[in-house]
Enzyme design. Structure first.
Site, PDB file in Angstrom:
ATOM      1  N   GLY A  94      41.096  43.554  40.395  1.00  0.00           N
ATOM      2  CA  GLY A  94      40.500  43.054  41.630  1.00  0.00           C
ATOM      3  C   GLY A  94      39.254  43.843  41.925  1.00  0.00           C
ATOM      4  N   HIS A  95      38.099  43.238  41.724  1.00  0.00           N
ATOM      5  CA  HIS A  95      36.856  43.930  42.013  1.00  0.00           C
ATOM      6  C   HIS A  95      36.230  43.322  43.257  1.00  0.00           C
ATOM      7  CE1 HIS A  95      37.054  45.954  38.247  1.00  0.00           C
ATOM      8  NE2 HIS A  95      36.936  44.861  37.534  1.00  0.00           N
ATOM      9  N   ASP A 131      40.519  50.858  40.427  1.00  0.00           N
ATOM     10  CA  ASP A 131      40.048  50.822  41.814  1.00  0.00           C
ATOM     11  C   ASP A 131      38.986  51.872  42.096  1.00  0.00           C
ATOM     12  OD1 ASP A 131      42.048  48.874  42.284  1.00  0.00           O
ATOM     13  OD2 ASP A 131      43.518  50.473  42.564  1.00  0.00           O
ATOM     14  N   LYS A 182      34.484  49.774  40.506  1.00  0.00           N
ATOM     15  CA  LYS A 182      33.694  49.238  39.380  1.00  0.00           C
ATOM     16  C   LYS A 182      33.002  47.932  39.726  1.00  0.00           C
ATOM     17  CE  LYS A 182      37.250  49.300  36.738  1.00  0.00           C
ATOM     18  NZ  LYS A 182      38.152  49.938  37.717  1.00  0.00           N
ATOM     19  N   GLN A 214      40.800  47.903  35.502  1.00  0.00           N
ATOM     20  CA  GLN A 214      41.717  49.050  35.570  1.00  0.00           C
ATOM     21  C   GLN A 214      40.994  50.356  35.204  1.00  0.00           C
ATOM     22  OE1 GLN A 214      43.270  46.280  33.439  1.00  0.00           O
ATOM     23  NE2 GLN A 214      43.881  45.371  35.350  1.00  0.00           N
TER      24      GLN A 214
END
Ligand code: GDP
Length: 414
Positions: free
Chosen positions: A40-41, A13, A16, A222
């Site tokens: 989750g980006h 988080d 990225k 991650q």
């Protein structure tokens, strides 16, 4: 050399998604090399927003090619849903998105096991329950089903047999009920038909693109402290989100990667269980969460928040061989108005500049904090301790809200 790796230096988080979208302008291809739909980006471009989970971030740029390498695990439902939603925004991804046949499939029973085991455990890992861990366990146990298997119906039943028997025992032992063999077979065949247009040997694809002069970004999901070897074990993910993971997860020689961009936030967050030395359970943590909008992009879970932990960034820079640092969310610290960071730890009376390699010591250390007069002086401290230049400072969600530090200005050395 054509390859640049982008890795997170904390617990994920770090922003990225935005960094990849920003840097993708100079690249032709973005490759995912590990993880799955647990990532989750979030990417914002003008009034467009997209939450990437499996598909490489950067694909909002319409000339970027996306590759999902063998190190990834694909949840069929999550993949097809994301594909549909992204295609609605940017048009068909056929000929622009490619998946390697050696990529593993997250089976419905993997998700069941993840949830059953977390629920039954008195010390859960705090996984996202997306079945990533059980899928990677089966990868190493030689019990996985791979994307390519779903495209070879004649052999598929044979490939499914051992994995099915093994996983049925696990699901039933934890009180769950296993879907029938035929049901799973039908599920895989249908998925195979849907994904077939995107499947190619990505090693050959990347080699071809490289020969044509393409520049290629390797996208880590991650962060370093969730790495299965170097993270805060056992509160880690089941893959290698570090630059070395890019070589085995995408089939790329280590000497071809000559730039490693390390992304870290101006403070620290963590989702799920596990040690977090600079966590603040009081007012500051709450303010960071509010100002920074620290809620998971995949699960909506509130993130644990605390101060920047420089020893983490220093050690992660070593593991990844970071050449360029990219700090994000500096605007959040600016709004908070306090520039505090842990510069070292005290472990049993001794000073240490690195996080411990022993699990127990993570709970036995005290961060040594320092307050800095400005964001710029905090950044200089990070540069001095890592020996790596902070080349980019992100100061907002938007693609354009990035300061390249060599250009001068508030966060720039002219
Ligand atoms: P990732 O998993 O590393 O891509 O991180 P996430 O996408 O889950 O979290 C980053 C969140 O912070 C997203 O909502 C981004 O839009 C947002 N973000 C990224 N960079 C910045 C920044 O510099 N400032 C602010 N305020 N938000 C940012």
């Amino acid at each position: 050399m054509p390859y640049t790796a982008i890795v997170g230096l904390q617990w994920g988080d770090e922003g990225k998604g935005k960094v990849i979208d920003y840097l993708a302008e100079d690249y032709d291809v973005v490759v995912r090399f590990q993880g799955g739909a647990n990532a989750g980006h979030s990417v914002y471009v003008g009034d467009k927003f997209f939450a990437f989970h499996l598909i490489p971030s950067g694909m909002l740029r319409e000339d970027v090619v996306g590759v999902i390498g063998p190190g990834v695990v694909i949840d069929p439902d999550a993949f097809l849903k994301e594909l549909r939603e992204l295609e609605k925004m940017v048009g068909s991804l056929r000929g622009r998105l490619f998946v390697d046949p050696r990529t593993h499939v997250v089976m419905p029973y993997h998700k069941q096991e993840d949830a059953l085991f977390e629920t039954a455990s008195d010390k859960p890992i705090g996984t996202t329950r997306r079945g990533i861990g059980p899928t990677n366990r089966d990868r190493y146990g030689r019990l996985g089903i791979r994307i390519g298997d779903t495209l070879r119906p004649v052999y598929l039943k044979e490939y499914m047999r051992r994995p099915y028997d093994f996983n049925r025992k696990i699901v039933e032992a934890y009180g769950g009920s296993m879907p029938s063999f035929e049901e799973l077979y039908g599920f895989l065949l249908e998925f195979g038909e849907r994904i077939a247009p995107y499947v190619v040997d990505t090693v050959i694809l990347l080699e071809d693109m490289e020969r044509k002069g393409a520049r290629i970004l390797l996208e880590g999901a991650q962060g370093t402290y969730l790495d299965i070897n170097f993270g805060t074990y056992p509160y880690v993910t089941s893959s290698h989100p570090i630059s070395g993971g890019a070589t085995i997860g995408a089939g790329i020689s280590p000497w071809k990667i000559d730039r490693v961009v390390g992304v870290f936030k101006a403070y620290t967050t963590r989702v799920g269980e596990g040690p977090f030395p600079t966590e603040d359970n009081g007012e500051v943590g709450k303010r960071l969460r509010d100002i920074g909008g620290e809620y998971g992009a995949t699960t909506g879970r509130p993130r644990r928040c605390g101060w920047l932990d420089i020893p983490l960034v220093v050690y992660a820079s070593m593991i990844n061989g970071v050449t360029d640092l990219f700090i994000t969310k500096m605007d959040v610290l600016d709004e908070l108005g306090i520039y505090r960071a842990a510069v070292e730890y005290e472990i049993r009376g001794k000073r240490a500049g690195y996080p411990p390699a022993y699990s127990a010591d993570w709970y036995d250390l005290k961060p040594v904090y320092e307050d800095f007069p400005s964001g710029e002086s905090l950044i200089e401290e990070v540069e001095q301790r890592t020996g790596v230049p902070v080349r980019f400072v992100s100061v907002g969600k938007e693609r354009k809200a990035v300061i390249e530090r060599k250009t001068g200005g508030k966060y720039g050395k002219a």
